[in-house]
Scaffold this motif. Structure first.
Motif, PDB file in Angstrom:
ATOM      1  N   ASN A 174      38.299 -40.066 -29.186  1.00 33.68           N
ATOM      2  CA  ASN A 174      37.114 -40.774 -29.680  1.00 33.68           C
ATOM      3  C   ASN A 174      36.426 -41.554 -28.568  1.00 33.68           C
ATOM      4  O   ASN A 174      35.202 -41.673 -28.554  1.00 33.68           O
ATOM      5  CB  ASN A 174      37.506 -41.722 -30.816  1.00 33.68           C
ATOM      6  CG  ASN A 174      37.911 -40.983 -32.073  1.00 33.68           C
ATOM      7  OD1 ASN A 174      37.694 -39.776 -32.195  1.00 33.68           O
ATOM      8  ND2 ASN A 174      38.516 -41.684 -33.012  1.00 33.68           N
ATOM      9  N   ALA A 175      37.213 -42.080 -27.640  1.00 35.37           N
ATOM     10  CA  ALA A 175      36.627 -42.798 -26.506  1.00 35.37           C
ATOM     11  C   ALA A 175      35.773 -41.864 -25.652  1.00 35.37           C
ATOM     12  O   ALA A 175      34.677 -42.232 -25.202  1.00 35.37           O
ATOM     13  CB  ALA A 175      37.730 -43.428 -25.657  1.00 35.37           C
ATOM     14  N   LEU A 176      36.243 -40.642 -25.447  1.00 32.93           N
ATOM     15  CA  LEU A 176      35.478 -39.679 -24.655  1.00 32.93           C
ATOM     16  C   LEU A 176      34.268 -39.155 -25.436  1.00 32.93           C
ATOM     17  O   LEU A 176      33.240 -38.812 -24.845  1.00 32.93           O
ATOM     18  CB  LEU A 176      36.379 -38.519 -24.216  1.00 32.93           C
ATOM     19  CG  LEU A 176      37.413 -38.894 -23.143  1.00 32.93           C
ATOM     20  CD1 LEU A 176      38.381 -37.751 -22.900  1.00 32.93           C
ATOM     21  CD2 LEU A 176      36.729 -39.289 -21.835  1.00 32.93           C
ATOM     22  N   LYS A 177      34.371 -39.114 -26.747  1.00 33.98           N
ATOM     23  CA  LYS A 177      33.201 -38.763 -27.562  1.00 33.98           C
ATOM     24  C   LYS A 177      32.142 -39.868 -27.468  1.00 33.98           C
ATOM     25  O   LYS A 177      30.946 -39.593 -27.429  1.00 33.98           O
ATOM     26  CB  LYS A 177      33.616 -38.537 -29.022  1.00 33.98           C
ATOM     27  CG  LYS A 177      34.379 -37.237 -29.252  1.00 33.98           C
ATOM     28  CD  LYS A 177      34.730 -37.077 -30.728  1.00 33.98           C
ATOM     29  CE  LYS A 177      35.460 -35.768 -30.978  1.00 33.98           C
ATOM     30  NZ  LYS A 177      35.804 -35.588 -32.417  1.00 33.98           N
ATOM     31  N   ASP A 178      32.592 -41.128 -27.450  1.00 34.94           N
ATOM     32  CA  ASP A 178      31.660 -42.238 -27.239  1.00 34.94           C
ATOM     33  C   ASP A 178      30.938 -42.079 -25.906  1.00 34.94           C
ATOM     34  O   ASP A 178      29.719 -42.271 -25.819  1.00 34.94           O
ATOM     35  CB  ASP A 178      32.408 -43.577 -27.246  1.00 34.94           C
ATOM     36  CG  ASP A 178      32.846 -44.003 -28.639  1.00 34.94           C
ATOM     37  OD1 ASP A 178      32.395 -43.391 -29.624  1.00 34.94           O
ATOM     38  OD2 ASP A 178      33.635 -44.956 -28.734  1.00 34.94           O
ATOM     39  N   TYR A 179      31.703 -41.742 -24.881  1.00 32.77           N
ATOM     40  CA  TYR A 179      31.121 -41.537 -23.544  1.00 32.77           C
ATOM     41  C   TYR A 179      30.054 -40.444 -23.597  1.00 32.77           C
ATOM     42  O   TYR A 179      28.971 -40.586 -23.024  1.00 32.77           O
ATOM     43  CB  TYR A 179      32.220 -41.155 -22.547  1.00 32.77           C
ATOM     44  CG  TYR A 179      31.733 -41.014 -21.107  1.00 32.77           C
ATOM     45  CD1 TYR A 179      31.884 -42.049 -20.209  1.00 32.77           C
ATOM     46  CD2 TYR A 179      31.123 -39.838 -20.662  1.00 32.77           C
ATOM     47  CE1 TYR A 179      31.435 -41.936 -18.904  1.00 32.77           C
ATOM     48  CE2 TYR A 179      30.676 -39.715 -19.364  1.00 32.77           C
ATOM     49  CZ  TYR A 179      30.829 -40.768 -18.485  1.00 32.77           C
ATOM     50  OH  TYR A 179      30.364 -40.644 -17.191  1.00 32.77           O
ATOM     51  N   TYR A 180      30.366 -39.368 -24.285  1.00 36.13           N
ATOM     52  CA  TYR A 180      29.439 -38.237 -24.440  1.00 36.13           C
ATOM     53  C   TYR A 180      28.115 -38.696 -25.042  1.00 36.13           C
ATOM     54  O   TYR A 180      27.032 -38.320 -24.579  1.00 36.13           O
ATOM     55  CB  TYR A 180      30.117 -37.195 -25.327  1.00 36.13           C
ATOM     56  CG  TYR A 180      29.262 -36.033 -25.770  1.00 36.13           C
ATOM     57  CD1 TYR A 180      29.188 -34.872 -25.007  1.00 36.13           C
ATOM     58  CD2 TYR A 180      28.559 -36.066 -26.979  1.00 36.13           C
ATOM     59  CE1 TYR A 180      28.431 -33.786 -25.419  1.00 36.13           C
ATOM     60  CE2 TYR A 180      27.800 -34.986 -27.394  1.00 36.13           C
ATOM     61  CZ  TYR A 180      27.740 -33.849 -26.620  1.00 36.13           C
ATOM     62  OH  TYR A 180      26.986 -32.784 -27.033  1.00 36.13           O
ATOM     63  N   LEU A 181      28.186 -39.516 -26.093  1.00 34.40           N
ATOM     64  CA  LEU A 181      26.977 -39.988 -26.768  1.00 34.40           C
ATOM     65  C   LEU A 181      26.184 -40.975 -25.902  1.00 34.40           C
ATOM     66  O   LEU A 181      24.953 -40.960 -25.914  1.00 34.40           O
ATOM     67  CB  LEU A 181      27.345 -40.666 -28.090  1.00 34.40           C
ATOM     68  CG  LEU A 181      27.850 -39.742 -29.200  1.00 34.40           C
ATOM     69  CD1 LEU A 181      28.449 -40.550 -30.338  1.00 34.40           C
ATOM     70  CD2 LEU A 181      26.720 -38.851 -29.727  1.00 34.40           C
ATOM     71  N   ILE A 182      26.883 -41.801 -25.161  1.00 31.45           N
ATOM     72  CA  ILE A 182      26.213 -42.851 -24.386  1.00 31.45           C
ATOM     73  C   ILE A 182      25.698 -42.334 -23.045  1.00 31.45           C
ATOM     74  O   ILE A 182      24.545 -42.599 -22.672  1.00 31.45           O
ATOM     75  CB  ILE A 182      27.176 -44.044 -24.155  1.00 31.45           C
ATOM     76  CG1 ILE A 182      27.572 -44.668 -25.488  1.00 31.45           C
ATOM     77  CG2 ILE A 182      26.520 -45.098 -23.264  1.00 31.45           C
ATOM     78  CD1 ILE A 182      28.717 -45.661 -25.393  1.00 31.45           C
ATOM     79  N   PHE A 183      26.529 -41.580 -22.332  1.00 30.61           N
ATOM     80  CA  PHE A 183      26.197 -41.212 -20.954  1.00 30.61           C
ATOM     81  C   PHE A 183      25.853 -39.738 -20.765  1.00 30.61           C
ATOM     82  O   PHE A 183      25.346 -39.360 -19.707  1.00 30.61           O
ATOM     83  CB  PHE A 183      27.363 -41.573 -20.020  1.00 30.61           C
ATOM     84  CG  PHE A 183      27.674 -43.043 -19.997  1.00 30.61           C
ATOM     85  CD1 PHE A 183      26.873 -43.934 -19.302  1.00 30.61           C
ATOM     86  CD2 PHE A 183      28.758 -43.538 -20.689  1.00 30.61           C
ATOM     87  CE1 PHE A 183      27.151 -45.282 -19.285  1.00 30.61           C
ATOM     88  CE2 PHE A 183      29.059 -44.890 -20.687  1.00 30.61           C
ATOM     89  CZ  PHE A 183      28.250 -45.771 -19.982  1.00 30.61           C
ATOM     90  N   GLY A 184      26.128 -38.914 -21.757  1.00 33.94           N
ATOM     91  CA  GLY A 184      25.817 -37.497 -21.624  1.00 33.94           C
ATOM     92  C   GLY A 184      27.064 -36.640 -21.597  1.00 33.94           C
ATOM     93  O   GLY A 184      28.191 -37.134 -21.606  1.00 33.94           O
ATOM     94  N   PRO A 185      26.902 -35.317 -21.557  1.00 31.35           N
ATOM     95  CA  PRO A 185      28.027 -34.392 -21.733  1.00 31.35           C
ATOM     96  C   PRO A 185      28.946 -34.216 -20.528  1.00 31.35           C
ATOM     97  O   PRO A 185      30.037 -33.682 -20.663  1.00 31.35           O
ATOM     98  CB  PRO A 185      27.319 -33.070 -22.050  1.00 31.35           C
ATOM     99  CG  PRO A 185      26.000 -33.171 -21.364  1.00 31.35           C
ATOM    100  CD  PRO A 185      25.602 -34.625 -21.464  1.00 31.35           C
ATOM    101  N   ARG A 186      28.519 -34.670 -19.335  1.00 33.11           N
ATOM    102  CA  ARG A 186      29.309 -34.400 -18.132  1.00 33.11           C
ATOM    103  C   ARG A 186      30.101 -35.626 -17.674  1.00 33.11           C
ATOM    104  O   ARG A 186      29.603 -36.745 -17.713  1.00 33.11           O
ATOM    105  CB  ARG A 186      28.403 -33.912 -16.997  1.00 33.11           C
ATOM    106  CG  ARG A 186      27.791 -32.544 -17.289  1.00 33.11           C
ATOM    107  CD  ARG A 186      27.052 -31.984 -16.097  1.00 33.11           C
ATOM    108  NE  ARG A 186      26.570 -30.635 -16.359  1.00 33.11           N
ATOM    109  CZ  ARG A 186      26.005 -29.845 -15.453  1.00 33.11           C
ATOM    110  NH1 ARG A 186      25.824 -30.302 -14.213  1.00 33.11           N
ATOM    111  NH2 ARG A 186      25.611 -28.626 -15.762  1.00 33.11           N
ATOM    112  N   ILE A 187      31.332 -35.350 -17.213  1.00 31.52           N
ATOM    113  CA  ILE A 187      32.201 -36.421 -16.738  1.00 31.52           C
ATOM    114  C   ILE A 187      33.124 -35.837 -15.657  1.00 31.52           C
ATOM    115  O   ILE A 187      33.433 -34.644 -15.684  1.00 31.52           O
ATOM    116  CB  ILE A 187      33.029 -37.008 -17.911  1.00 31.52           C
ATOM    117  CG1 ILE A 187      33.682 -38.331 -17.523  1.00 31.52           C
ATOM    118  CG2 ILE A 187      34.055 -36.007 -18.424  1.00 31.52           C
ATOM    119  CD1 ILE A 187      34.308 -39.066 -18.705  1.00 31.52           C
TER     120      ILE A 187
END
Length: 332
Positions: free
Chosen positions: A259-272
């Protein structure tokens, strides 16, 4: 044929921000207010389904949550009914309290304090935009009707001055009667409209608003509290022996980082990449970060210096945890 209601992407992004911002942050209250509006709108639109089922029109096509491009901008329609003789735009209002209308000045006032655009002006604009879009796509002389439907039973509709309320403004329990009244106007019309073809074109043209939440609220990486959040109390969790453990409420899980990485996806975009994942999850080990990311099956993009991972989540299916979080926030 039916196009279902969609959870607004912006609503999900706001929730992801609220999960990771401190309550003392200057934007927190603004985001909370925005969430209330989006939530009321979304659940209001869904509540209309019960009354649509009472119409008993098998051939009617229902398209929900439309956002259609037109001449460089977009117009939105909550629900569009496509019948044999006409298209009917439904503008759904999930409001409470006393609502007064002044059609002469084009205003709608809630509890004598909050002023909004007259929904009749709103649906008139939607009708003009839909009519223009239809013509641009080869559909001419298509009848369009409009209704404004209030779905919350805790609302009282009144008029300002001597001018009557436009009869297109109704309560949801009157939808079937109003629908039948509209159909009666076309009783002698012999020509049918190509509703299936129009529905296909509209569905294909539809696009959700996916604007950056960072730009909208002028947020940066530094605004967010880092680390995996406990789903129960939102406190920071620690990774201990392959488990995420909350010292505050003792909640324990092996996969809360998802869920934390899904939050990142929504806030910062799909790439990490690995470094950003370690920072966001508050991890020290590159190997652990790599293991956790790869377990989620992202697309791996090769790079000479570091590997980039790209996630591709389904906005309508993969964020149930945020919907539950939303209910907790609203019920507080």
């Amino acid at each position: 044929m039916k196009k279902n209601h969609e959870i607004p992407i912006k609503m999900l992004k706001i929730l992801a921000c609220l999960r990771n911002l401190r309550k003392t942050h200057p934007s927190y209250k603004q985001l909370l207010d925005e969430l209330a509006l989006y939530s009321a709108g979304h659940y209001g639109e869904k509540s209309i389904d019960y009354y649509l089922k009472l119409i008993f029109e098998k051939d009617m096509i229902i398209l929900n949550s439309l956002r259609i491009p037109l001449n460089g901008v977009h117009f939105q329609i909550d629900t569009l009914l496509l019948t044999t003789k006409t298209l009917i735009i439904l503008e759904i209002k999930n409001m409470t309290g006393t609502i007064s209308f002044d059609h002469a000045f084009g205003t709608m006032i809630q509890d004598q304090t909050k002023i909004y655009q007259d929904p009749i002006t709103q649906v008139n604009n939607q009708k003009a935009q839909l009519n223009m879009w239809l013509k641009q796509n080869g559909f001419h002389n298509i009848p369009i009707d409009t209704l404004v439907v209030f779905v919350n039973k805790n609302v009282r509709l009144i008029r300002e001055g001597n001018q009557p309320i436009d009869d297109r403004i109704i309560m949801s329990y009157r939808l079937r009667d109003k629908y039948n009244e509209i159909q009666q106007r076309y009783k002698r019309t012999t020509e049918n409209i190509p509703k299936e073809k129009i529905a296909q074109h509209l569905t294909k043209a539809h696009t959700q608003n996916n604007q950056s939440i960072l730009e909208t609220y002028e947020l940066t990486y530094k605004d967010f509290s880092l680390g995996v959040k406990c789903p129960t109390c939102l406190q920071k969790m620690r990774r201990i022996h392959s488990n995420w453990v909350c010292k505050q409420c003792k909640y324990k899980s092996r996969d809360t980082h998802v869920n934390a990485l899904k939050d990142y996806y929504l806030i910062f975009g799909p790439r990490i990449n690995n470094a950003k994942a370690r920072l966001w999850l508050d991890l020290q080990s590159p190997d652990v970060a790599k293991y956790l990311i790869q377990k989620m099956n992202p697309i791996e993009i090769s790079d000479k210096r570091n590997r980039i991972y790209e996630f591709n989540f389904n906005y309508q299916q993969d964020f149930d945890y945020l919907i539950e979080f939303s209910k907790k926030l609203i019920n507080k």
